[in-house]
Design a protein around this motif. Sequence first.
Motif, short mmCIF file in Angstrom:
data_model
loop_
_atom_site.label_atom_id
_atom_site.label_comp_id
_atom_site.label_asym_id
_atom_site.label_seq_id
_atom_site.Cartn_x
_atom_site.Cartn_y
_atom_site.Cartn_z
N LEU A 47 -1.98 12.22 -20.06
CA LEU A 47 -2.87 12.08 -21.21
C LEU A 47 -3.73 10.84 -21.03
CD1 LEU A 47 -0.21 12.83 -23.96
CD2 LEU A 47 -1.68 14.45 -22.75
N ARG A 48 -5.05 11.07 -21.02
CA ARG A 48 -5.99 9.98 -20.78
C ARG A 48 -7.19 10.14 -21.70
NH1 ARG A 48 -10.26 9.82 -16.98
NH2 ARG A 48 -9.46 11.71 -16.01
N ASN A 49 -7.44 9.15 -22.53
CA ASN A 49 -8.59 9.15 -23.44
C ASN A 49 -8.67 10.41 -24.29
OD1 ASN A 49 -9.49 6.59 -22.66
ND2 ASN A 49 -10.63 7.44 -20.95
N GLY A 50 -7.52 10.86 -24.78
CA GLY A 50 -7.48 12.00 -25.67
C GLY A 50 -7.54 13.35 -24.97
N SER A 51 -7.57 13.37 -23.64
CA SER A 51 -7.62 14.62 -22.89
C SER A 51 -6.37 14.79 -22.04
CB SER A 51 -8.84 14.64 -21.96
OG SER A 51 -10.03 14.56 -22.69
N GLU A 52 -6.01 16.05 -21.81
CA GLU A 52 -4.87 16.38 -20.96
C GLU A 52 -5.37 16.67 -19.54
OE1 GLU A 52 -3.11 19.78 -22.84
OE2 GLU A 52 -2.12 18.55 -24.36
N HIS A 53 -4.63 16.16 -18.57
CA HIS A 53 -4.97 16.37 -17.16
C HIS A 53 -3.70 16.75 -16.41
CE1 HIS A 53 -8.89 14.46 -17.87
NE2 HIS A 53 -8.20 13.67 -18.68
N ASP A 54 -3.84 17.63 -15.42
CA ASP A 54 -2.67 17.96 -14.63
C ASP A 54 -2.35 16.80 -13.68
OD1 ASP A 54 -4.28 18.23 -12.32
OD2 ASP A 54 -4.24 20.40 -12.35
N ALA A 55 -1.21 16.90 -13.04
CA ALA A 55 -0.72 15.80 -12.20
C ALA A 55 -1.64 15.53 -11.01
CB ALA A 55 0.70 16.10 -11.74
N LYS A 56 -2.22 16.56 -10.44
CA LYS A 56 -3.14 16.38 -9.31
C LYS A 56 -4.36 15.58 -9.76
CE LYS A 56 -5.47 17.69 -5.42
NZ LYS A 56 -6.45 16.63 -5.36
N ALA A 57 -4.94 15.94 -10.90
CA ALA A 57 -6.10 15.21 -11.41
C ALA A 57 -5.72 13.77 -11.74
CB ALA A 57 -6.66 15.92 -12.65
N ALA A 58 -4.52 13.56 -12.26
CA ALA A 58 -4.05 12.20 -12.55
C ALA A 58 -3.97 11.38 -11.27
CB ALA A 58 -2.69 12.25 -13.24
N GLY A 59 -3.43 11.97 -10.22
CA GLY A 59 -3.35 11.27 -8.94
C GLY A 59 -4.73 10.92 -8.41
N ASP A 60 -5.66 11.86 -8.50
CA ASP A 60 -7.03 11.61 -8.04
C ASP A 60 -7.65 10.46 -8.84
OD1 ASP A 60 -6.77 13.72 -6.26
OD2 ASP A 60 -7.94 15.12 -7.49
N HIS A 61 -7.44 10.47 -10.14
CA HIS A 61 -7.99 9.42 -11.00
C HIS A 61 -7.40 8.06 -10.66
CE1 HIS A 61 -9.65 7.50 -14.53
NE2 HIS A 61 -8.45 7.06 -14.83
N LEU A 62 -6.09 8.01 -10.44
CA LEU A 62 -5.44 6.73 -10.12
C LEU A 62 -5.91 6.20 -8.77
CD1 LEU A 62 -1.86 7.43 -11.48
CD2 LEU A 62 -3.61 5.92 -12.48
N ARG A 63 -6.12 7.09 -7.79
CA ARG A 63 -6.63 6.64 -6.49
C ARG A 63 -8.05 6.08 -6.63
NH1 ARG A 63 -3.69 11.09 -4.75
NH2 ARG A 63 -1.95 10.44 -3.42
N ALA A 121 4.45 10.10 -6.95
CA ALA A 121 5.45 10.38 -7.98
C ALA A 121 4.79 11.03 -9.20
CB ALA A 121 6.20 9.12 -8.38
N ILE A 122 3.60 10.56 -9.55
CA ILE A 122 2.84 11.18 -10.64
C ILE A 122 2.47 12.61 -10.24
CG2 ILE A 122 0.61 11.16 -11.88
CD1 ILE A 122 2.24 8.97 -13.02
N GLU A 123 1.95 12.77 -9.03
CA GLU A 123 1.53 14.10 -8.56
C GLU A 123 2.71 15.07 -8.47
OE1 GLU A 123 -2.40 13.03 -5.92
OE2 GLU A 123 -0.44 12.87 -4.94
N ALA A 124 3.89 14.55 -8.23
CA ALA A 124 5.09 15.40 -8.14
C ALA A 124 5.44 16.02 -9.49
CB ALA A 124 6.27 14.60 -7.59
N THR A 127 0.84 -1.20 0.00
CA THR A 127 0.00 0.00 0.00
C THR A 127 0.88 1.25 0.00
OG1 THR A 127 -1.76 -1.17 1.17
CG2 THR A 127 -1.81 1.22 1.28
N GLN A 128 1.92 1.22 0.78
CA GLN A 128 2.86 2.36 0.82
C GLN A 128 3.52 2.56 -0.54
OE1 GLN A 128 5.36 1.14 4.07
NE2 GLN A 128 4.06 2.15 5.59
N LYS A 129 3.87 1.48 -1.20
CA LYS A 129 4.49 1.59 -2.53
C LYS A 129 3.51 2.19 -3.53
CE LYS A 129 7.50 -2.41 -1.99
NZ LYS A 129 7.70 -3.81 -2.43
N ILE A 130 2.26 1.73 -3.48
CA ILE A 130 1.25 2.26 -4.41
C ILE A 130 1.06 3.75 -4.18
CG2 ILE A 130 -1.19 2.19 -5.06
CD1 ILE A 130 -1.06 -0.88 -4.35
N GLU A 131 0.95 4.13 -2.93
CA GLU A 131 0.79 5.56 -2.63
C GLU A 131 2.02 6.35 -3.10
OE1 GLU A 131 -1.10 8.89 -1.84
OE2 GLU A 131 -2.09 6.95 -1.70
N ALA A 132 3.20 5.79 -2.95
CA ALA A 132 4.41 6.45 -3.43
C ALA A 132 4.39 6.61 -4.95
CB ALA A 132 5.65 5.68 -2.98
N LEU A 133 3.87 5.61 -5.65
CA LEU A 133 3.77 5.70 -7.12
C LEU A 133 2.83 6.83 -7.52
CD1 LEU A 133 3.55 1.92 -8.09
CD2 LEU A 133 5.51 3.45 -8.37
#
Length: 109
Positions: free
Chosen positions: A34-50, A23-26, A14-20
């Motif tokens: 880039l997701r499904n043809g749209s651009e997202h900032d790193a914070k939105a990417a982190g939210d989506h991955l969680r 790393a995206i959010e950093a 779990t700690q490793k996943i959160e670190a990954l």
Amino acid sequence: MPIVLLVQAPAPETQKIEALIKAIEALQGQALFLRNGSEHDAKAAGDHLRLKWKNAGKRVQSAADFIRYCGTGSSLSGQPYRIRYKDGREVTSADFLWTELKRLDPSIK
């Protein structure tokens, strides 16, 4: 008799996943996700991955599972997730996350 609450420490995976995800959010301000043809900032990417991690439930037992099931691409379109740096260079999120996981855990080949 006093009540004692036992708090279980997060599993190392779990700690490793959160670190990954962190790393995206950093990459905020340095790259776009880039997701499904749209651009997202790193914070939105982190939210989506969680959210994907939460929705994956018990399928994700390890950081490697997280990369396979949540971090590599869209389950809707089948398109791979990509990271585009400010200099225009792109990498797949899978490559980024595997590289980061190997940095976190050198025993992974």
